[in-house]
Design a protein around this motif. Structure first.
Motif, mmCIF file in Angstrom:
data_model
loop_
_atom_site.group_PDB
_atom_site.id
_atom_site.type_symbol
_atom_site.label_atom_id
_atom_site.label_comp_id
_atom_site.label_asym_id
_atom_site.label_seq_id
_atom_site.Cartn_x
_atom_site.Cartn_y
_atom_site.Cartn_z
ATOM 1 N N GLY A 148 55.537 -12.174 -3.631
ATOM 2 C CA GLY A 148 55.800 -10.914 -2.953
ATOM 3 C C GLY A 148 54.583 -10.255 -2.353
ATOM 4 N N SER A 149 53.403 -10.864 -2.459
ATOM 5 C CA SER A 149 52.172 -10.243 -1.964
ATOM 6 C C SER A 149 52.103 -10.244 -0.448
ATOM 7 C CB SER A 149 50.942 -10.984 -2.502
ATOM 8 O OG SER A 149 50.781 -10.793 -3.874
ATOM 9 N N ASN A 150 51.435 -9.219 0.071
ATOM 10 C CA ASN A 150 51.005 -9.210 1.459
ATOM 11 C C ASN A 150 49.573 -9.738 1.468
ATOM 12 O OD1 ASN A 150 49.869 -8.465 3.997
ATOM 13 N ND2 ASN A 150 51.483 -6.946 4.256
ATOM 14 N N VAL A 151 49.359 -10.872 2.117
ATOM 15 C CA VAL A 151 48.058 -11.544 2.050
ATOM 16 C C VAL A 151 47.282 -11.398 3.350
ATOM 17 C CG1 VAL A 151 48.839 -13.192 0.303
ATOM 18 C CG2 VAL A 151 49.084 -13.759 2.734
ATOM 19 N N SER A 152 47.605 -10.377 4.131
ATOM 20 C CA SER A 152 46.925 -10.185 5.425
ATOM 21 C C SER A 152 45.428 -9.989 5.266
ATOM 22 C CB SER A 152 47.527 -8.974 6.146
ATOM 23 O OG SER A 152 48.892 -9.183 6.426
ATOM 24 N N HIS A 153 45.014 -9.443 4.124
ATOM 25 C CA HIS A 153 43.584 -9.177 3.901
ATOM 26 C C HIS A 153 42.830 -10.389 3.391
ATOM 27 C CE1 HIS A 153 45.545 -8.792 0.015
ATOM 28 N NE2 HIS A 153 44.360 -8.861 -0.586
ATOM 29 N N LEU A 154 43.540 -11.481 3.103
ATOM 30 C CA LEU A 154 42.894 -12.664 2.530
ATOM 31 C C LEU A 154 42.521 -13.672 3.619
ATOM 32 C CD1 LEU A 154 45.152 -13.343 -0.602
ATOM 33 C CD2 LEU A 154 42.976 -12.109 -0.510
ATOM 34 N N SER A 155 41.400 -14.363 3.415
ATOM 35 C CA SER A 155 41.002 -15.443 4.320
ATOM 36 C C SER A 155 41.388 -16.805 3.760
ATOM 37 C CB SER A 155 39.489 -15.406 4.556
ATOM 38 O OG SER A 155 38.786 -15.601 3.333
ATOM 39 N N ARG A 156 41.782 -16.818 2.492
ATOM 40 C CA ARG A 156 42.172 -18.086 1.884
ATOM 41 C C ARG A 156 43.115 -17.826 0.712
ATOM 42 N NH1 ARG A 156 36.889 -20.326 -1.462
ATOM 43 N NH2 ARG A 156 36.832 -18.667 -3.023
ATOM 44 N N LEU A 157 43.855 -18.856 0.356
ATOM 45 C CA LEU A 157 44.720 -18.831 -0.816
ATOM 46 C C LEU A 157 44.171 -19.815 -1.839
ATOM 47 C CD1 LEU A 157 48.252 -18.868 0.866
ATOM 48 C CD2 LEU A 157 46.910 -16.882 0.125
ATOM 49 N N VAL A 158 44.114 -19.372 -3.092
ATOM 50 C CA VAL A 158 43.534 -20.200 -4.153
ATOM 51 C C VAL A 158 44.576 -20.418 -5.245
ATOM 52 C CG1 VAL A 158 41.687 -20.404 -5.857
ATOM 53 C CG2 VAL A 158 41.239 -19.275 -3.656
ATOM 54 N N ILE A 159 44.724 -21.667 -5.660
ATOM 55 C CA ILE A 159 45.646 -22.035 -6.740
ATOM 56 C C ILE A 159 44.852 -22.741 -7.830
ATOM 57 C CG2 ILE A 159 47.625 -23.472 -7.395
ATOM 58 C CD1 ILE A 159 48.510 -21.199 -5.700
ATOM 59 N N SER A 160 45.021 -22.296 -9.059
ATOM 60 C CA SER A 160 44.415 -22.948 -10.212
ATOM 61 C C SER A 160 45.482 -23.769 -10.933
ATOM 62 C CB SER A 160 43.823 -21.905 -11.166
ATOM 63 O OG SER A 160 43.394 -22.506 -12.376
ATOM 64 N N TYR A 192 46.038 -34.199 -14.169
ATOM 65 C CA TYR A 192 47.245 -34.005 -13.385
ATOM 66 C C TYR A 192 47.099 -34.746 -12.065
ATOM 67 C CZ TYR A 192 44.196 -30.335 -11.563
ATOM 68 O OH TYR A 192 43.124 -29.657 -11.056
ATOM 69 N N LYS A 193 48.206 -34.889 -11.361
ATOM 70 C CA LYS A 193 48.192 -35.632 -10.102
ATOM 71 C C LYS A 193 49.291 -35.083 -9.190
ATOM 72 C CE LYS A 193 51.211 -39.175 -12.096
ATOM 73 N NZ LYS A 193 51.375 -40.613 -12.435
ATOM 74 N N ASN A 194 49.349 -35.613 -8.005
ATOM 75 C CA ASN A 194 50.433 -35.304 -7.070
ATOM 76 C C ASN A 194 50.590 -33.808 -6.812
ATOM 77 O OD1 ASN A 194 50.930 -38.060 -6.992
ATOM 78 N ND2 ASN A 194 52.539 -37.966 -8.538
ATOM 79 N N PHE A 195 49.481 -33.123 -6.593
ATOM 80 C CA PHE A 195 49.543 -31.732 -6.126
ATOM 81 C C PHE A 195 50.093 -31.729 -4.701
ATOM 82 C CE2 PHE A 195 47.913 -28.218 -3.684
ATOM 83 C CZ PHE A 195 48.019 -27.122 -4.530
ATOM 84 N N ARG A 196 51.073 -30.853 -4.478
ATOM 85 C CA ARG A 196 51.633 -30.745 -3.135
ATOM 86 C C ARG A 196 51.928 -29.281 -2.826
ATOM 87 N NH1 ARG A 196 54.020 -33.829 0.845
ATOM 88 N NH2 ARG A 196 55.630 -32.806 2.086
ATOM 89 N N ALA A 197 51.508 -28.858 -1.644
ATOM 90 C CA ALA A 197 51.787 -27.504 -1.177
ATOM 91 C C ALA A 197 52.610 -27.592 0.103
ATOM 92 C CB ALA A 197 50.495 -26.754 -0.924
ATOM 93 N N PHE A 209 42.412 -25.441 -6.034
ATOM 94 C CA PHE A 209 42.944 -25.864 -4.740
ATOM 95 C C PHE A 209 42.851 -24.680 -3.790
ATOM 96 C CE2 PHE A 209 44.675 -28.813 -7.737
ATOM 97 C CZ PHE A 209 44.748 -30.018 -7.062
ATOM 98 N N ILE A 210 42.290 -24.908 -2.595
ATOM 99 C CA ILE A 210 41.991 -23.806 -1.672
ATOM 100 C C ILE A 210 42.543 -24.126 -0.281
ATOM 101 C CG2 ILE A 210 40.157 -22.485 -0.551
ATOM 102 C CD1 ILE A 210 38.399 -23.065 -2.995
ATOM 103 N N TYR A 211 43.288 -23.152 0.255
ATOM 104 C CA TYR A 211 43.760 -23.244 1.640
ATOM 105 C C TYR A 211 43.102 -22.135 2.438
ATOM 106 C CZ TYR A 211 46.796 -22.147 5.618
ATOM 107 O OH TYR A 211 47.275 -21.842 6.870
ATOM 108 N N LYS A 212 42.331 -22.508 3.470
ATOM 109 C CA LYS A 212 41.748 -21.525 4.381
ATOM 110 C C LYS A 212 42.801 -21.172 5.426
ATOM 111 C CE LYS A 212 36.983 -23.153 3.812
ATOM 112 N NZ LYS A 212 35.771 -23.719 4.491
ATOM 113 N N ILE A 213 43.198 -19.907 5.427
ATOM 114 C CA ILE A 213 44.293 -19.484 6.282
ATOM 115 C C ILE A 213 43.938 -19.732 7.752
ATOM 116 C CG2 ILE A 213 45.656 -17.497 7.047
ATOM 117 C CD1 ILE A 213 45.463 -16.408 4.200
ATOM 118 N N ASP A 214 44.835 -20.450 8.436
ATOM 119 C CA ASP A 214 44.586 -20.835 9.829
ATOM 120 C C ASP A 214 45.866 -20.673 10.640
ATOM 121 O OD1 ASP A 214 46.130 -22.913 8.930
ATOM 122 O OD2 ASP A 214 44.576 -24.445 9.096
ATOM 123 N N GLU A 215 45.941 -21.400 11.738
ATOM 124 C CA GLU A 215 47.079 -21.261 12.648
ATOM 125 C C GLU A 215 48.393 -21.753 12.044
ATOM 126 O OE1 GLU A 215 45.729 -25.439 13.020
ATOM 127 O OE2 GLU A 215 44.712 -23.486 12.900
#
Length: 573
Positions: free
Chosen positions: A496-508, A516-521, A538-544
């Motif tokens: 439910g977050s608004n992530v407009s202020h973030l430049s990346r999303l981080v998952i631990s 572990y294996k087979n991480f999929r986003a 795991f880090i996703y840099k927010i892009d297009e």
């Protein structure tokens, strides 16, 4: 000049030349000296070189310091074309391979972003393959480069502990690494290798069933010698190992040496050379060093003998494998010469003599296993299989069973060998559970190896009630039932977050057994590229790919036992 004088001078000349030829175990290398440039715009200051000793592998290139900074421009060392690109969480991190017209390939590792054209192409390939981790073959005409062209920024990605560029030169035809310090790169080196210790081994027993005799050495002109004039031993066959390192001018980094040569009574016996080493063979470092000494917290020492299980070795045998036969009871003058890639050298010398006494038989427990032989140990609830290329030296391997204490255990603990005995190829361990397991229970079983604080788990294969897995280290093994799925934790956002202020999303991600294996986003059902440098978050840099609006981010992870976690997040941007 009269005939007798001319004959005498000729005899002296060829006598000296003959001695020099006898002492020359290795021929001079003839690599191109002016073809490759420094890949950075700063002077080369090394944190490591080819042949430096690392855990379970030779270091396979030059580690060029980047002044404790990242994002220095990295340039093509010569004309060529980008042939491969590798991205992985450990190892090289982000790497570029360039093929050159003279039959060599240069490799540049631990990089940050590639140049924009390469970066865009790699990203597209990752999305096509739906995998962040890739090893891509690049069409030969896609990225043609000239010497000095910008290819990437330096970084600290992968198995790197500090900012630097790892640089390699390989033969393109067979991917074998050659020593970059032999190619005329601008590296000042007027310092001779340092020899810190000399170890003596009884070669009538396994190198893993003894602690070597450390011979005190002292500095003399041009090298070192043992403090004791004549070293007497109680066994008729011995070998030697040295503790040694090299530095470059103006640097205190203790890097690896290039060559070592062993002489017995001025006769060349054997030598090693850090050149022409394949990644397929780099684990054989465990046959070159005293693995037991290092595993037990001691220093590295390098053998001047070739263990019988060392295949495709760095050694050149001239008159034996480096084991010195003292059965003549005479005094043997031993000399070891250590060289760097620029011809600087040091030596250590000693005299050794057998006193004629008999060597006691080994009292080590367990069955004797031999290198280059297939063998098995069978016990009621545990079997282990040693392949031909598992061992470097013959050694007794002990086995014992003990009661398990872990709540998830479904077998006894089976201890095989000792962690200070190295393995080249993986051995097969088969364990029978202590009770009958249903097919569903079997599907959740993993095999755990532990030794001290080190633990690892492997998936198993079942055959007639036995669970089998492969390991490259000795230790204790048990079967565990894993019913716990990995934990997925968002960092800095929630459902439910608004992530407009973030430049990346981080998952631990965490797993109860650390694997572990087979991480999929997926974003709105489409694969989304999350990086996983160093196997951490795991880090996703927010892009297009993440347009304004509300979206569904789905994360799924599976562990070694097949337990799967799935979490979905509604996110607005």
């Amino acid at each position: 000049m009269n005939y007798s004088k001319k004959f005498l001078l000729t005899t002296i000349f060829f006598g000296i030349a003959g001695q020099a030829l006898v002492a020359q175990i290795f021929t001079t290398k003839t690599y191109p000296k002016d073809f490759f440039n420094n890949p950075l715009n700063i002077p080369i200051n090394l944190a490591g070189n080819l042949g430096e000793l690392r855990p379970n592998h030779y270091h396979m290139g030059l580690d060029i310091k980047t002044q404790q900074r990242e994002n220095l421009p990295v340039h093509a060392a010569a004309d060529g074309y980008v042939s491969r690109i590798k991205i992985e969480p450990a190892g090289f991190g982000r790497a570029i391979y360039i093929n050159h017209p003279n039959g060599y390939t240069t490799v540049y590792c631990h990089l940050n972003d590639f140049n924009p054209q390469i970066e865009a192409w790699v990203k597209q390939q990752q999305y096509n393959l739906e995998s962040w981790k890739v090893f891509l073959d690049v069409p030969a005409n896609l990225f043609v480069v000239k010497k000095g062209d910008f290819i990437a920024y330096s970084g600290n990605t992968g198995g790197s502990q500090a900012p630097h560029v790892h640089f390699e030169i390989r033969r393109t035809a067979d991917d074998v690494n050659v020593n970059p310090m032999l190619f005329g790169l601008p590296i000042a080196d007027n310092t001779s290798p340092v020899i810190t210790r000399l170890a003596l081994y009884n070669r009538l027993t396994s190198v893993y069933e003894q602690s070597p005799r450390m011979l005190p050495i002292k500095k003399i002109a041009g090298g070192y010698e043992t403090s004791q004039d004549i070293v007497t031993v109680s066994n008729a066959k011995v070998s030697f190992a040295v503790g040694t390192y090299d530095t470059q001018s103006g640097s205190s980094n203790q890097n690896g040496v290039f060559q070592g040569e062993l002489y017995d009574n001025d006769k060349a016996v054997i030598g090693f050379e850090m050149d022409n080493i394949s990644y397929d063979d780099t684990r054989y470092i465990n046959a070159h060093v005293d693995y037991k000494m290092k595993a037990n917290g001691g220093p590295y020492v390098e053998h001047l003998s070739e263990l019988p299980g060392y295949i495709h070795s760095i050694y050149k045998k001239v008159s034996g494998d480096g084991v010195i036969d003292l059965s003549d009871k005479g005094v043997h003058n031993i000399k070891i010469i250590i060289k760097d890639a620029y011809g600087n050298s040091s030596f250590v010398q000693t005299k050794v003599q057998w006193n004629g006494s008999a060597t006691p038989a080994s009292t080590a427990a367990g069955k004797m296993f031999y290198p280059m032989m297939l063998d098995v140990s069978e016990n009621p609830e545990c079997e282990f299989y040693m392949g031909e290329r598992c061992l470097y030296d013959s050694v007794h391997i002990a086995y014992k069973a003990s009661a398990a204490t872990a709540p998830a255990a479904v077998s006894a603990i089976h201890t095989i060998g000792a962690p200070y005995i190295p393995l080249q190829d993986a051995m097969v361990v088969r364990i029978k559970p202590g009770k009958t397991l249903s097919p569903d229970e079997q599907s959740k079983v993993v095999m755990q190896r532990f030794a001290g604080s080190k633990k690892e788990v492997m998936a198993v294969e079942w055959n007639n009630g036995w669970a089998a897995a492969k390991f490259k280290d000795f230790g204790s093994y048990q079967l565990l039932v894993d019913n716990e799925a990995p934990e997925i934790t968002p960092v800095g956002f929630a459902n439910g977050s608004n992530v407009s202020h973030l430049s990346r999303l981080v998952i631990s991600v965490k797993d109860n057994f650390g694997k572990y294996k087979n991480f999929r986003a997926e974003l709105d059902g489409k694969w989304l590229r999350f990086t996983n440098d160093k196997g951490l978050s795991f880090i996703y840099k927010i892009d297009e790919k993440f347009l304004p609006g509300t979206h569904t981010l789905k994360i799924s992870v599976e562990d070694e036992a097949g337990n799967k976690s799935v979490k979905e997040f509604s996110l607005t941007r």
